[in-house]
Design an enzyme around this catalytic site. Sequence first.
Site, PDB file in Angstrom:
ATOM      1  N   ARG A  83     -23.521 -48.992  -2.739  1.00  0.00           N
ATOM      2  CA  ARG A  83     -24.546 -49.773  -3.433  1.00  0.00           C
ATOM      3  C   ARG A  83     -24.040 -51.160  -3.779  1.00  0.00           C
ATOM      4  O   ARG A  83     -22.959 -51.323  -4.320  1.00  0.00           O
ATOM      5  CB  ARG A  83     -24.973 -49.074  -4.712  1.00  0.00           C
ATOM      6  CG  ARG A  83     -25.894 -49.950  -5.518  1.00  0.00           C
ATOM      7  CD  ARG A  83     -26.718 -49.198  -6.493  1.00  0.00           C
ATOM      8  NE  ARG A  83     -27.445 -50.135  -7.322  1.00  0.00           N
ATOM      9  CZ  ARG A  83     -28.018 -49.807  -8.455  1.00  0.00           C
ATOM     10  NH1 ARG A  83     -27.968 -48.575  -8.878  1.00  0.00           N
ATOM     11  NH2 ARG A  83     -28.664 -50.704  -9.153  1.00  0.00           N
ATOM     12  N   ARG A  92     -32.217 -50.114  -3.425  1.00  0.00           N
ATOM     13  CA  ARG A  92     -30.858 -49.603  -3.577  1.00  0.00           C
ATOM     14  C   ARG A  92     -30.635 -48.343  -2.765  1.00  0.00           C
ATOM     15  O   ARG A  92     -31.522 -47.523  -2.591  1.00  0.00           O
ATOM     16  CB  ARG A  92     -30.525 -49.361  -5.035  1.00  0.00           C
ATOM     17  CG  ARG A  92     -31.260 -48.273  -5.759  1.00  0.00           C
ATOM     18  CD  ARG A  92     -32.523 -48.712  -6.455  1.00  0.00           C
ATOM     19  NE  ARG A  92     -32.508 -50.006  -7.110  1.00  0.00           N
ATOM     20  CZ  ARG A  92     -32.126 -50.197  -8.360  1.00  0.00           C
ATOM     21  NH1 ARG A  92     -31.682 -49.214  -9.078  1.00  0.00           N
ATOM     22  NH2 ARG A  92     -32.200 -51.377  -8.882  1.00  0.00           N
ATOM     23  N   ASP A  95     -29.257 -44.881  -6.876  1.00  0.00           N
ATOM     24  CA  ASP A  95     -29.267 -45.207  -8.300  1.00  0.00           C
ATOM     25  C   ASP A  95     -29.127 -43.884  -9.044  1.00  0.00           C
ATOM     26  O   ASP A  95     -29.828 -42.922  -8.719  1.00  0.00           O
ATOM     27  CB  ASP A  95     -30.608 -45.866  -8.653  1.00  0.00           C
ATOM     28  CG  ASP A  95     -30.692 -46.318 -10.095  1.00  0.00           C
ATOM     29  OD1 ASP A  95     -29.650 -46.680 -10.667  1.00  0.00           O
ATOM     30  OD2 ASP A  95     -31.807 -46.322 -10.644  1.00  0.00           O
ATOM     31  N   ASP A  97     -29.162 -42.482 -12.901  1.00  0.00           N
ATOM     32  CA  ASP A  97     -29.369 -42.782 -14.321  1.00  0.00           C
ATOM     33  C   ASP A  97     -29.074 -41.547 -15.168  1.00  0.00           C
ATOM     34  O   ASP A  97     -29.464 -40.430 -14.805  1.00  0.00           O
ATOM     35  CB  ASP A  97     -30.827 -43.204 -14.572  1.00  0.00           C
ATOM     36  CG  ASP A  97     -31.124 -44.586 -14.022  1.00  0.00           C
ATOM     37  OD1 ASP A  97     -30.196 -45.405 -13.931  1.00  0.00           O
ATOM     38  OD2 ASP A  97     -32.294 -44.842 -13.683  1.00  0.00           O
TER      39      ASP A  97
HETATM   40  N1  LIG Z   1     -28.771 -44.161 -19.486  1.00  0.00           N
HETATM   41  C1  LIG Z   1     -28.220 -44.987 -18.589  1.00  0.00           C
HETATM   42  N2  LIG Z   1     -27.877 -44.536 -17.355  1.00  0.00           N
HETATM   43  C2  LIG Z   1     -27.327 -45.389 -16.443  1.00  0.00           C
HETATM   44  N3  LIG Z   1     -27.081 -46.708 -16.660  1.00  0.00           N
HETATM   45  C3  LIG Z   1     -27.394 -47.182 -17.874  1.00  0.00           C
HETATM   46  C4  LIG Z   1     -27.983 -46.359 -18.883  1.00  0.00           C
HETATM   47  N4  LIG Z   1     -28.177 -47.120 -20.006  1.00  0.00           N
HETATM   48  C5  LIG Z   1     -27.742 -48.342 -19.724  1.00  0.00           C
HETATM   49  N5  LIG Z   1     -27.274 -48.410 -18.442  1.00  0.00           N
HETATM   50  C6  LIG Z   1     -26.717 -49.631 -17.853  1.00  0.00           C
HETATM   51  O1  LIG Z   1     -27.631 -50.165 -16.941  1.00  0.00           O
HETATM   52  C7  LIG Z   1     -26.874 -50.967 -16.045  1.00  0.00           C
HETATM   53  C8  LIG Z   1     -27.715 -51.392 -14.865  1.00  0.00           C
HETATM   54  O2  LIG Z   1     -28.124 -50.250 -14.186  1.00  0.00           O
HETATM   55  P1  LIG Z   1     -28.951 -50.379 -12.867  1.00  0.00           P
HETATM   56  O3  LIG Z   1     -28.452 -51.510 -12.025  1.00  0.00           O
HETATM   57  O4  LIG Z   1     -28.966 -49.003 -12.270  1.00  0.00           O
HETATM   58  O5  LIG Z   1     -30.377 -50.797 -13.452  1.00  0.00           O
HETATM   59  P2  LIG Z   1     -31.695 -50.606 -12.702  1.00  0.00           P
HETATM   60  O6  LIG Z   1     -31.627 -49.305 -11.972  1.00  0.00           O
HETATM   61  O7  LIG Z   1     -31.998 -51.842 -11.891  1.00  0.00           O
HETATM   62  O8  LIG Z   1     -32.771 -50.471 -13.865  1.00  0.00           O
HETATM   63  P3  LIG Z   1     -33.019 -49.194 -14.762  1.00  0.00           P
HETATM   64  O9  LIG Z   1     -31.755 -48.935 -15.552  1.00  0.00           O
HETATM   65  O10 LIG Z   1     -34.189 -49.599 -15.589  1.00  0.00           O
HETATM   66  O11 LIG Z   1     -33.319 -48.025 -13.844  1.00  0.00           O
HETATM   67  C9  LIG Z   1     -25.680 -50.078 -15.752  1.00  0.00           C
HETATM   68  O12 LIG Z   1     -24.563 -50.826 -15.324  1.00  0.00           O
HETATM   69  C10 LIG Z   1     -25.414 -49.426 -17.111  1.00  0.00           C
HETATM   70  O13 LIG Z   1     -24.403 -50.094 -17.814  1.00  0.00           O
HETATM   71  N1  LIG Z   2     -40.486 -45.101  -7.496  1.00  0.00           N
HETATM   72  C1  LIG Z   2     -39.409 -45.678  -8.021  1.00  0.00           C
HETATM   73  N2  LIG Z   2     -39.484 -46.947  -8.490  1.00  0.00           N
HETATM   74  C2  LIG Z   2     -38.384 -47.523  -9.036  1.00  0.00           C
HETATM   75  C3  LIG Z   2     -37.165 -46.827  -9.110  1.00  0.00           C
HETATM   76  C4  LIG Z   2     -37.105 -45.504  -8.595  1.00  0.00           C
HETATM   77  O1  LIG Z   2     -36.038 -44.823  -8.634  1.00  0.00           O
HETATM   78  N3  LIG Z   2     -38.250 -44.972  -8.065  1.00  0.00           N
HETATM   79  N4  LIG Z   2     -36.085 -47.422  -9.683  1.00  0.00           N
HETATM   80  C5  LIG Z   2     -36.176 -48.626 -10.204  1.00  0.00           C
HETATM   81  C6  LIG Z   2     -35.013 -49.225 -10.897  1.00  0.00           C
HETATM   82  O2  LIG Z   2     -34.215 -48.304 -11.442  1.00  0.00           O
HETATM   83  C7  LIG Z   2     -37.391 -49.442 -10.113  1.00  0.00           C
HETATM   84  N5  LIG Z   2     -38.482 -48.786  -9.524  1.00  0.00           N
END
Ligand SMILES: Nc1ncnc2c1ncn2[C@@H]1O[C@H](COP(=O)(O)OP(=O)(O)OP(=O)(O)O)[C@@H](O)[C@H]1O
Ligand SMILES: Nc1nc2c(c(=O)[nH]1)N=C(CO)CN2
Length: 155
Positions: A83, A92, A95, A97
């Site tokens: 990634r 991506r 991802d 979370d």
């Molecule tokens: N619960 C969590 N799980 C994973 N990452 C987290 C969480 N809370 C905060 N973060 C932070 O979010 C940062 C950015 O994550 P990432 O690039 O995956 O964001 P994104 O996928 O674009 O948006 P989102 O987090 O809204 O899905 C990570 O480096 C991490 O430090």
């Molecule tokens: N359907 C879908 N949409 C997204 C997703 C994802 O995992 N699924 N992740 C995002 C940023 O974390 C933004 N938008």
Amino acid sequence: MANVYLGLGSNLGDREENLEKAIDALNDFDEIDVKDRSRVLETEPYGKTDQPEFMNMCVAIKTRMSPLSLLETVLGIEHSLGRVREEVWGPRIIDIDILLYEDLELELDDLSIPHKEMHKRSFVLEPLAEIAPDVKHPTLDKTVLELKEDLERGD
Ligand SMILES: Nc1ncnc2c1ncn2[C@@H]1O[C@H](COP(=O)(O)OP(=O)(O)OP(=O)(O)O)[C@@H](O)[C@H]1O
Ligand SMILES: Nc1nc2c(c(=O)[nH]1)N=C(CO)CN2
């Protein structure tokens, strides 16, 4: 051992293979046991809509890792699967979370638990409700199934 729920998504390359590789990588850690997994669902991109459709799923793990070690671990797995962080909410390969960690509520610069957006995202609640319908969101004080139904009704 803490019960933790993770949300996985991919919208680049072989999306299902990327999800499988992420689960294998999680299982490779002694401190992580993947206990359950949802189906893989194809979902419309949410937020930034001009990007390919996602494959999303959720997994239940048991882990001895602290929340911050787990974050470091999932970021490492994302990195090892290739990634590249370019734009927020952009396409991506993978991802991962951290959605829920027991009934912990945590607000750090780099880590919010529960995940801040999870209750607004059907691509999270739909698969999560398959494996954790009765698990409570500690801040909103509703079960995953109730959150999913609220979102479907547009509450
Ligand atoms: N619960 C969590 N799980 C994973 N990452 C987290 C969480 N809370 C905060 N973060 C932070 O979010 C940062 C950015 O994550 P990432 O690039 O995956 O964001 P994104 O996928 O674009 O948006 P989102 O987090 O809204 O899905 C990570 O480096 C991490 O430090
Ligand atoms: N359907 C879908 N949409 C997204 C997703 C994802 O995992 N699924 N992740 C995002 C940023 O974390 C933004 N938008």
